[in-house]
Write a protein that holds these residues in place. Structure first.
Motif, PDB file in Angstrom:
ATOM      1  N   UNK A 197       0.782  -7.404   4.233  1.00 21.52           N
ATOM      2  CA  UNK A 197       0.627  -6.111   3.561  1.00 21.52           C
ATOM      3  C   UNK A 197       1.740  -5.213   4.089  1.00 21.52           C
ATOM      4  N   UNK A 198       2.436  -4.588   3.184  1.00 22.04           N
ATOM      5  CA  UNK A 198       3.440  -3.608   3.576  1.00 22.04           C
ATOM      6  C   UNK A 198       2.924  -2.228   3.217  1.00 22.04           C
ATOM      7  N   UNK A 199       3.088  -1.304   4.151  1.00 21.07           N
ATOM      8  CA  UNK A 199       2.655   0.070   3.944  1.00 21.07           C
ATOM      9  C   UNK A 199       3.899   0.938   3.883  1.00 21.07           C
ATOM     10  N   UNK A 200       3.956   1.771   2.878  1.00 19.41           N
ATOM     11  CA  UNK A 200       5.112   2.643   2.708  1.00 19.41           C
ATOM     12  C   UNK A 200       4.730   4.087   2.995  1.00 19.41           C
ATOM     13  N   UNK A 201       5.560   4.752   3.783  1.00 18.17           N
ATOM     14  CA  UNK A 201       5.387   6.176   4.042  1.00 18.17           C
ATOM     15  C   UNK A 201       6.724   6.714   4.505  1.00 18.17           C
ATOM     16  N   UNK A 202       6.886   8.012   4.437  1.00 19.53           N
ATOM     17  CA  UNK A 202       8.167   8.622   4.771  1.00 19.53           C
ATOM     18  C   UNK A 202       8.409   8.571   6.269  1.00 19.53           C
ATOM     19  N   UNK A 203       9.649   8.294   6.647  1.00 21.09           N
ATOM     20  CA  UNK A 203       9.996   8.161   8.060  1.00 21.09           C
ATOM     21  C   UNK A 203       9.780   9.432   8.870  1.00 21.09           C
ATOM     22  N   UNK A 204       9.705  10.573   8.205  1.00 19.95           N
ATOM     23  CA  UNK A 204       9.538  11.845   8.914  1.00 19.95           C
ATOM     24  C   UNK A 204       8.078  12.151   9.232  1.00 19.95           C
ATOM     25  N   UNK A 205       7.186  11.174   9.053  1.00 23.17           N
ATOM     26  CA  UNK A 205       5.755  11.398   9.273  1.00 23.17           C
ATOM     27  C   UNK A 205       5.271  10.662  10.524  1.00 23.17           C
ATOM     28  N   UNK A 206       5.528  11.199  11.718  1.00 25.09           N
ATOM     29  CA  UNK A 206       5.093  10.515  12.939  1.00 25.09           C
ATOM     30  C   UNK A 206       3.581  10.325  13.002  1.00 25.09           C
ATOM     31  N   UNK A 207       2.807  11.224  12.379  1.00 26.82           N
ATOM     32  CA  UNK A 207       1.357  11.058  12.355  1.00 26.82           C
ATOM     33  C   UNK A 207       0.974   9.805  11.572  1.00 26.82           C
ATOM     34  N   UNK A 220       0.881  -1.173   0.000  1.00 24.72           N
ATOM     35  CA  UNK A 220       0.000   0.000   0.000  1.00 24.72           C
ATOM     36  C   UNK A 220       0.914   1.217   0.000  1.00 24.72           C
ATOM     37  N   UNK A 221       0.671   2.112  -0.936  1.00 24.08           N
ATOM     38  CA  UNK A 221       1.523   3.290  -1.053  1.00 24.08           C
ATOM     39  C   UNK A 221       0.666   4.473  -1.497  1.00 24.08           C
ATOM     40  N   UNK A 222       1.234   5.652  -1.415  1.00 22.70           N
ATOM     41  CA  UNK A 222       0.587   6.877  -1.891  1.00 22.70           C
ATOM     42  C   UNK A 222      -0.810   7.080  -1.303  1.00 22.70           C
ATOM     43  N   UNK A 223      -0.920   6.913  -0.003  1.00 23.68           N
ATOM     44  CA  UNK A 223      -2.185   7.177   0.688  1.00 23.68           C
ATOM     45  C   UNK A 223      -2.252   8.677   0.944  1.00 23.68           C
ATOM     46  N   UNK A 224      -3.264   9.315   0.384  1.00 25.77           N
ATOM     47  CA  UNK A 224      -3.419  10.761   0.544  1.00 25.77           C
ATOM     48  C   UNK A 224      -4.894  11.089   0.743  1.00 25.77           C
ATOM     49  N   UNK A 225      -5.157  11.966   1.699  1.00 25.23           N
ATOM     50  CA  UNK A 225      -6.512  12.470   1.933  1.00 25.23           C
ATOM     51  C   UNK A 225      -6.465  13.980   1.769  1.00 25.23           C
ATOM     52  N   UNK A 226      -7.461  14.527   1.108  1.00 30.88           N
ATOM     53  CA  UNK A 226      -7.575  15.977   0.927  1.00 30.88           C
ATOM     54  C   UNK A 226      -7.430  16.653   2.288  1.00 30.88           C
ATOM     55  N   UNK A 227      -6.647  17.719   2.321  1.00 26.77           N
ATOM     56  CA  UNK A 227      -6.378  18.421   3.575  1.00 26.77           C
ATOM     57  C   UNK A 227      -7.620  18.820   4.346  1.00 26.77           C
ATOM     58  N   UNK A 228      -8.681  19.201   3.651  1.00 28.97           N
ATOM     59  CA  UNK A 228      -9.921  19.621   4.313  1.00 28.97           C
ATOM     60  C   UNK A 228     -10.701  18.448   4.891  1.00 28.97           C
ATOM     61  N   UNK A 229     -10.312  17.223   4.564  1.00 27.30           N
ATOM     62  CA  UNK A 229     -11.071  16.037   4.991  1.00 27.30           C
ATOM     63  C   UNK A 229     -10.287  15.138   5.930  1.00 27.30           C
ATOM     64  N   UNK A 230      -9.110  15.558   6.347  1.00 30.59           N
ATOM     65  CA  UNK A 230      -8.281  14.709   7.203  1.00 30.59           C
ATOM     66  C   UNK A 230      -8.875  14.587   8.597  1.00 30.59           C
ATOM     67  N   UNK A 231      -8.523  13.472   9.238  1.00 26.32           N
ATOM     68  CA  UNK A 231      -8.968  13.151  10.606  1.00 26.32           C
ATOM     69  C   UNK A 231     -10.476  12.960  10.693  1.00 26.32           C
TER      70      UNK A 231
END
Length: 153
Positions: A122-132, A88-99
């Protein structure tokens, strides 16, 4: 799942909205007047993606608007009794709809698809600088189980 939202496989006409969301990942696609320029390379890539039976771009849609996306890739495998695994990669939610449960709904749909396909992981990829992102995936039962390296070409 948030009210009046559906998760579905993306179709060609979703490409502009998907590219708009992907800019939040740091893509450098130029926007003109709030719209994303659809390059011929993006269109060619989309054609390859939509013709790959092991790849699905999911979108979250609410009231006709694409508010989130996720890239799901199933990988054929020779270990684990030839069970596939998934990325799973490139997970993005519109800024106005997050959380608001959009990302969770996308990931849950991807997990259901993986279970149905018999994936063993399942492996999920995201940048290490994203603690959220770390906290989000932990809350969904994912574990920080590996460390990897990446080489950009």
């Amino acid at each position: 799942m948030p009210k009046a939202m559906i998760i579905r496989a993306a179709i060609r006409s979703d490409l502009g909205a998907i590219l708009r969301l992907l800019r939040d990942l740091g893509d450098t696609m130029p926007a003109q007047g709030g719209t994303v320029r659809m390059s011929s390379a993006a269109v060619r890539s989309w054609t390859r993606i939509e013709n790959d039976p092991d790849r699905t771009i999911l979108v979250a849609e609410r009231r006709g608007q694409i508010i989130g996306t996720l890239d799901l890739i199933m990988v054929a495998n020779l270990t684990h009794d030839a069970q596939p695994w998934a990325i799973v990669d490139n997970v993005v939610v519109d800024g106005a709809c997050r959380r608001r449960g959009v990302g969770r709904a996308l990931v849950e749909d991807a997990v259901e698809r993986c279970v149905a396909a018999g994936c063993y992981k399942i492996e999920v990829l995201f940048h290490e600088s994203r603690p959220d992102a770390h906290a989000f995936y932990r809350s969904m039962g994912f574990e920080n189980a590996a460390e990897g390296f990446r080489r950009y070409l």
